[in-house]
Design a protein around this motif. Structure first.
Motif, PDB file in Angstrom:
ATOM      1  N   GLU A   1       1.413   6.530  -7.100  1.00  0.00           N
ATOM      2  CA  GLU A   1       0.179   6.995  -7.463  1.00  0.00           C
ATOM      3  C   GLU A   1       0.572   8.672  -7.202  1.00  0.00           C
ATOM      4  O   GLU A   1      -0.060   9.508  -7.915  1.00  0.00           O
ATOM      5  CB  GLU A   1      -0.921   6.744  -6.776  1.00  0.00           C
ATOM      6  CG  GLU A   1      -1.641   5.082  -7.161  1.00  0.00           C
ATOM      7  CD  GLU A   1      -2.453   4.659  -6.205  1.00  0.00           C
ATOM      8  OE1 GLU A   1      -2.751   5.095  -5.292  1.00  0.00           O
ATOM      9  OE2 GLU A   1      -2.512   3.388  -6.505  1.00  0.00           O
ATOM     10  N   THR A   2       0.904   8.890  -5.976  1.00  0.00           N
ATOM     11  CA  THR A   2       1.285  10.319  -5.935  1.00  0.00           C
ATOM     12  C   THR A   2       2.206  11.073  -7.028  1.00  0.00           C
ATOM     13  O   THR A   2       1.895  11.948  -7.469  1.00  0.00           O
ATOM     14  CB  THR A   2       1.715  10.548  -4.691  1.00  0.00           C
ATOM     15  OG1 THR A   2       0.912   9.889  -3.364  1.00  0.00           O
ATOM     16  CG2 THR A   2       1.842  12.114  -4.106  1.00  0.00           C
TER      17      THR A   2
ATOM     18  N   PRO B   1      -1.000   4.155   4.169  1.00  0.00           N
ATOM     19  CA  PRO B   1      -2.381   4.584   3.636  1.00  0.00           C
ATOM     20  C   PRO B   1      -3.529   3.693   3.974  1.00  0.00           C
ATOM     21  O   PRO B   1      -3.198   2.478   4.267  1.00  0.00           O
ATOM     22  CB  PRO B   1      -2.036   4.527   1.984  1.00  0.00           C
ATOM     23  CG  PRO B   1      -0.574   4.365   2.081  1.00  0.00           C
ATOM     24  CD  PRO B   1      -0.188   3.540   3.288  1.00  0.00           C
TER      25      PRO B   1
ATOM     26  N   ARG C   1       0.945  -1.095   0.189  1.00  0.00           N
ATOM     27  CA  ARG C   1      -0.255  -0.094   0.202  1.00  0.00           C
ATOM     28  C   ARG C   1       0.674   1.117  -0.037  1.00  0.00           C
ATOM     29  O   ARG C   1       0.640   2.193  -0.697  1.00  0.00           O
ATOM     30  CB  ARG C   1      -0.866  -0.103   1.083  1.00  0.00           C
ATOM     31  CG  ARG C   1      -2.098  -0.829   1.130  1.00  0.00           C
ATOM     32  CD  ARG C   1      -3.045  -0.535   2.169  1.00  0.00           C
ATOM     33  NE  ARG C   1      -3.182  -1.080   3.507  1.00  0.00           N
ATOM     34  CZ  ARG C   1      -3.107  -2.255   3.850  1.00  0.00           C
ATOM     35  NH1 ARG C   1      -3.622  -3.111   3.082  1.00  0.00           N
ATOM     36  NH2 ARG C   1      -2.778  -2.791   4.873  1.00  0.00           N
ATOM     37  N   ARG C   2       1.901   1.376   0.681  1.00  0.00           N
ATOM     38  CA  ARG C   2       2.847   2.378   0.872  1.00  0.00           C
ATOM     39  C   ARG C   2       3.302   2.538  -0.632  1.00  0.00           C
ATOM     40  O   ARG C   2       3.592   3.598  -1.112  1.00  0.00           O
ATOM     41  CB  ARG C   2       4.069   2.081   1.716  1.00  0.00           C
ATOM     42  CG  ARG C   2       3.639   2.014   3.265  1.00  0.00           C
ATOM     43  CD  ARG C   2       4.527   1.318   4.037  1.00  0.00           C
ATOM     44  NE  ARG C   2       4.098   1.462   5.318  1.00  0.00           N
ATOM     45  CZ  ARG C   2       4.247   2.232   6.238  1.00  0.00           C
ATOM     46  NH1 ARG C   2       5.058   3.444   6.015  1.00  0.00           N
ATOM     47  NH2 ARG C   2       4.025   2.266   7.569  1.00  0.00           N
TER      48      ARG C   2
ATOM     49  N   HIS D   1       0.946   3.877  -3.061  1.00  0.00           N
ATOM     50  CA  HIS D   1       0.722   5.446  -2.801  1.00  0.00           C
ATOM     51  C   HIS D   1       1.883   6.246  -3.273  1.00  0.00           C
ATOM     52  O   HIS D   1       1.617   7.194  -3.759  1.00  0.00           O
ATOM     53  CB  HIS D   1       0.556   5.229  -1.437  1.00  0.00           C
ATOM     54  CG  HIS D   1       0.222   6.675  -0.659  1.00  0.00           C
ATOM     55  ND1 HIS D   1      -1.167   7.285  -1.087  1.00  0.00           N
ATOM     56  CD2 HIS D   1       0.788   7.587   0.354  1.00  0.00           C
ATOM     57  CE1 HIS D   1      -1.037   8.471  -0.747  1.00  0.00           C
ATOM     58  NE2 HIS D   1       0.104   8.937  -0.025  1.00  0.00           N
TER      59      HIS D   1
END
Ligand code: ATP
Ligand code: MG
Length: 428
Positions: free
Chosen positions: A29-30, A320, A22-23, A26
């Motif tokens: 995506e960012t 996240p 997830r990290r 994230h």
């Protein structure tokens, strides 16, 4: 029969799962969102190149080329190397794919890179980088834009406590004069230098400045700064970069010891550094490499860029949220499974996430639904189903009520959401 031994994971590689994944996602995506704000085009390039792409552009005397590359002959006998970074491959593509016609180009990419290193926390043999480059722009505005992008990325990731350390390596004239002064200084302290630094002294004396060997530190710290050797042009370039950063509200500190070892590095050099990752504290690093494209046989071409480690950034972000399972569907019996499938399909086609435990009795499936984090569980089957109804249980409160299946099927989830006062925006 003897049990077959399971092959192990190769040292320095990672299987990224759950919280770590997830990290990781994230960060990517960012980066993708922020690079669009700065109008950087996304590109993809090969994961391996002819070895000379890296040998020529990264430089034969760097640690990466000398000790860290995964180089192998392919079946045709050509020497190939798994990319240890992106810049060299991007420069090669710029020359071989006719991208020059679009210059200046603002490019972004991400993916796996490979270095044969000693694995430890935040240091792997296959890791991942995000990368941003501007090719064909000699203006300091390009350096500024890349740094402001990096700063915004870190802000949007919620990573604080990272410092932008900035230096200038000047132009060719500055660099030659400074280099001579450095060599004179290090020659005078030859006896006290580490073995590695003695090797650097001939080929790459600037690298001694950022040596991590405690033996070298006092000599590196007392070496002359570049400032006395800066030409008027080089000084003006650096001033333009710092003025741009100040105008954009990006904090920076000068680190006169920060270098990039290669001859073609010019002007801006920078690192974003944190003290939260021990020896692996550099999360993002880059600089201006105006001579690189020439070293690959191209025309003189300006370039500036940075790369950051996805894993290191991932370690610094707050975890996240997990992906939400909004509805769980639990059929009461085998006879209800088809109706449950239909219900799931309807909900998913309306863009809401739903999950159904594959097997087990009703009790087991209810437990599964509860542990999945579902906000609502729809229980379907039996007499209720025969009457065209289902039960909906709000998992947090345990409240359960019966509603008509038709009301979910029709304008379906919207009406359903209204009935149950579900904030649909949160669910999507
Ligand atoms: P270090 O000093 O940590 O070895 P580097 O100078 O070799 O870093 P760069 O070549 O500038 O690193 O790569 C850019 C970024 O890639 C680094 O700032 C770091 O976040 C990440 N990185 C580099 N090597 C590794 C690795 N082996 N494992 C994980 N991330 C790495
Ligand atoms: Mg390294």
């Amino acid at each position: 029969m003897a049990r077959i031994q399971t092959p192990h994971r190769v040292r320095g590689t990672q299987d990224i799962f759950r919280d770590e994944q997830r990290r990781f996602a994230h960060v990517l995506e960012t980066f993708d969102r922020v690079r669009k704000l700065y109008c950087f085009e996304r590109i993809e390039i090969p994961m391996f190149e002819a070895t000379e792409v890296f040998a020529r552009s990264i430089g034969e005397t760097t640690d990466v080329v000398l000790k860290e590359m995964y180089t192998f002959p392919d079946r045709g006998g050509d020497s190939l190397t798994l990319r240890p970074e992106f810049t060299a491959g991007i420069a090669r593509a710029y020359l071989t794919e006719g991208w020059q016609q679009y210059a200046p180009l603002k490019l972004a990419t991400s993916g796996a890179v490979f270095r044969y290193e000693r694995p430890q926390k935040g240091r792997y043999r296959q890791f991942h980088q995000i990368d941003a480059e501007v090719i064909g722009a000699p203006e300091p505005a390009a350096d500024v834009e890349l740094l402001v992008l990096a700063d915004q990325l870190l802000r949007e990731l919620g990573i604080d406590g990272v410092t932008l350390q900035l230096n200038t390596l000047g132009d060719a004239e500055t660099r030659d004069a400074w280099r001579a002064a450095l060599v004179a200084h290090f020659e005078a302290h030859r006896d006290a230098l580490s073995e590695d630094s003695l090797k650097r002294l001939d080929k790459n004396p600037m690298r001694i400045l950022d040596s991590k060997d405690p033996k070298d530190r006092p000599i590196a710290d007392s070496a002359p700064d570049i400032d006395a050797y800066l030409t008027a042009d080089a000084r003006a370039f650096f001033d333009a970069v710092t003025a741009g950063l100040d105008a954009a509200g990006v904090a920076w500190t000068r680190n006169a010891r920060l270098v990039r070892g290669l001859d073609y590095y010019r002007h801006t050099a920078f690192e974003f550094v944190t003290d939260r990752l021990g020896a692996q504290g550099t999360v993002l690093a880059g600089g201006r490499y105006d001579g690189l494209i020439e070293s690959l046989g191209g025309p003189p071409t300006a370039g500036v860029g940075w790369a950051a480690g996805v894993e290191r950034l991932g370690m610094l972000v707050a975890e996240p949220l997990a992906e939400s399972v909004f509805f769980a569907v639990v059929p009461k019996d085998v006879a209800a499974e088809a109706a449950a499938e239909k219900l799931q399909a309807i909900i998913r086609r309306q863009g809401l996430p739903v999950d159904m435990p594959y097997k087990g009795n009703m009790k087991r499936r209810m437990q599964k639904a509860a542990s999945s984090g579902a906000v609502f569980t729809i229980i379907i089957g039996g007499d209720e189903l025969a009457r065209g109804e289902v039960s909906i249980k709000e998992m947090e409160t345990g409240d359960q009520r019966v509603t008509s299946l038709q009301s979910i099927h029709d304008d379906a989830i919207t009406a359903f959401a209204e009935t149950f006062n579900i904030p649909l925006r949160d669910a999507r």
